[in-house]
Motif scaffolding. Structure first.
Motif, short mmCIF file in Angstrom:
data_model
loop_
_atom_site.label_atom_id
_atom_site.label_comp_id
_atom_site.label_asym_id
_atom_site.label_seq_id
_atom_site.Cartn_x
_atom_site.Cartn_y
_atom_site.Cartn_z
N SER A 6 0.17 -6.63 0.44
CA SER A 6 -0.57 -7.50 -0.46
C SER A 6 -1.24 -6.65 -1.53
N GLY A 7 -1.71 -7.33 -2.57
CA GLY A 7 -2.47 -6.64 -3.60
C GLY A 7 -1.77 -6.47 -4.92
N GLY A 8 -0.49 -6.82 -4.98
CA GLY A 8 0.23 -6.69 -6.24
C GLY A 8 -0.26 -7.67 -7.28
N GLY A 9 0.18 -7.46 -8.52
CA GLY A 9 -0.20 -8.35 -9.60
C GLY A 9 0.16 -7.76 -10.94
N VAL A 10 -0.38 -8.37 -11.99
CA VAL A 10 -0.15 -7.91 -13.35
C VAL A 10 -1.42 -7.22 -13.83
N VAL A 11 -1.27 -5.97 -14.25
CA VAL A 11 -2.40 -5.18 -14.72
C VAL A 11 -2.03 -4.50 -16.02
N GLN A 12 -3.02 -3.94 -16.68
CA GLN A 12 -2.79 -3.22 -17.92
C GLN A 12 -2.73 -1.72 -17.66
N ALA A 13 -2.05 -1.02 -18.53
CA ALA A 13 -1.98 0.43 -18.42
C ALA A 13 -3.39 1.01 -18.37
N GLY A 14 -3.58 1.96 -17.46
CA GLY A 14 -4.89 2.59 -17.30
C GLY A 14 -5.74 1.95 -16.22
N ASP A 15 -5.37 0.78 -15.76
CA ASP A 15 -6.13 0.10 -14.72
C ASP A 15 -5.89 0.73 -13.35
N SER A 16 -6.69 0.30 -12.39
CA SER A 16 -6.51 0.68 -10.99
C SER A 16 -6.13 -0.56 -10.19
N ASN A 83 -4.22 4.48 -9.37
CA ASN A 83 -5.15 4.70 -10.48
C ASN A 83 -4.39 5.06 -11.74
N ASN A 84 -4.99 4.73 -12.89
CA ASN A 84 -4.38 5.07 -14.18
C ASN A 84 -2.91 4.67 -14.21
N VAL A 85 -2.64 3.41 -13.92
CA VAL A 85 -1.25 2.97 -13.83
C VAL A 85 -0.59 2.99 -15.20
N LYS A 86 0.73 3.12 -15.18
CA LYS A 86 1.52 3.21 -16.40
C LYS A 86 2.61 2.14 -16.36
N PRO A 87 3.16 1.77 -17.51
CA PRO A 87 4.24 0.76 -17.51
C PRO A 87 5.40 1.15 -16.60
N GLU A 88 5.68 2.44 -16.49
CA GLU A 88 6.78 2.88 -15.64
C GLU A 88 6.47 2.73 -14.15
N VAL A 120 4.31 -5.27 -8.57
CA VAL A 120 3.30 -4.72 -9.49
C VAL A 120 3.92 -4.66 -10.87
N THR A 121 3.24 -5.26 -11.84
CA THR A 121 3.71 -5.24 -13.22
C THR A 121 2.60 -4.65 -14.09
N VAL A 122 2.95 -3.61 -14.83
CA VAL A 122 1.98 -2.94 -15.69
C VAL A 122 2.36 -3.17 -17.14
N SER A 123 1.46 -3.79 -17.88
CA SER A 123 1.71 -4.05 -19.29
C SER A 123 1.09 -2.95 -20.15
N SER A 124 1.70 -2.67 -21.26
CA SER A 124 1.21 -1.58 -22.13
C SER A 124 0.20 -2.10 -23.15
#
Length: 124
Positions: A6-16, A83-88, A120-124
């Protein structure tokens, strides 16, 4: 062993983003627990592993310094702090456990049980 992430979602680059994986069933046979991820069109990638008996950890070079694996023994929960997630980093994240030894821990086929994954989806 039954694993539920659990815990996935859509976050922005740099988020934790913290991910969790709860293990149930015959958890007494768990030797180590790991996190993998798989992006569309790519092979499943090893991220981190933690040995259940003494807490020794190993990380993939691709996430070292940004992600950390931890556990809560009494609740049989494995965590992946991102931490500090990236689009990749966009992928489906899976936890896995195995009852065997420490060798080849980076290889997905050596693991006995898998969760169904959390996206997990990371938007730029």
């Amino acid at each position: 062993v039954i694993l539920v992430e659990s815990g996935g979602g859509v976050v922005q680059a740099g988020d934790s983003l913290p991910l969790s994986c709860i293990a149930s069933g015959d958890t007494s046979k768990m030797y180590s627990a790991a996190w993998f991820r798989q992006a569309p069109g790519k092979e499943r990638e090893f991220l981190a592993v933690k040995r259940w008996s003494d807490g020794v950890v190993r990380y993939s070079d691709s996430i070292r310094g940004r992600f950390s694996i931890s556990r809560d023994g009494p609740s049989n929960t494995i965590f992946l702090q991102m931490n500090n997630v990236k689009p990749e980093d966009t992928a489906t994240y899976y936890c896995a456990v195995r009852s065997s030894d420490w060798s080849d821990y980076q290889i997905a086929s050596t693991y006995d049980d898998w969760g169904r994954g959390t996206q997990v989806t990371v938007s730029s």
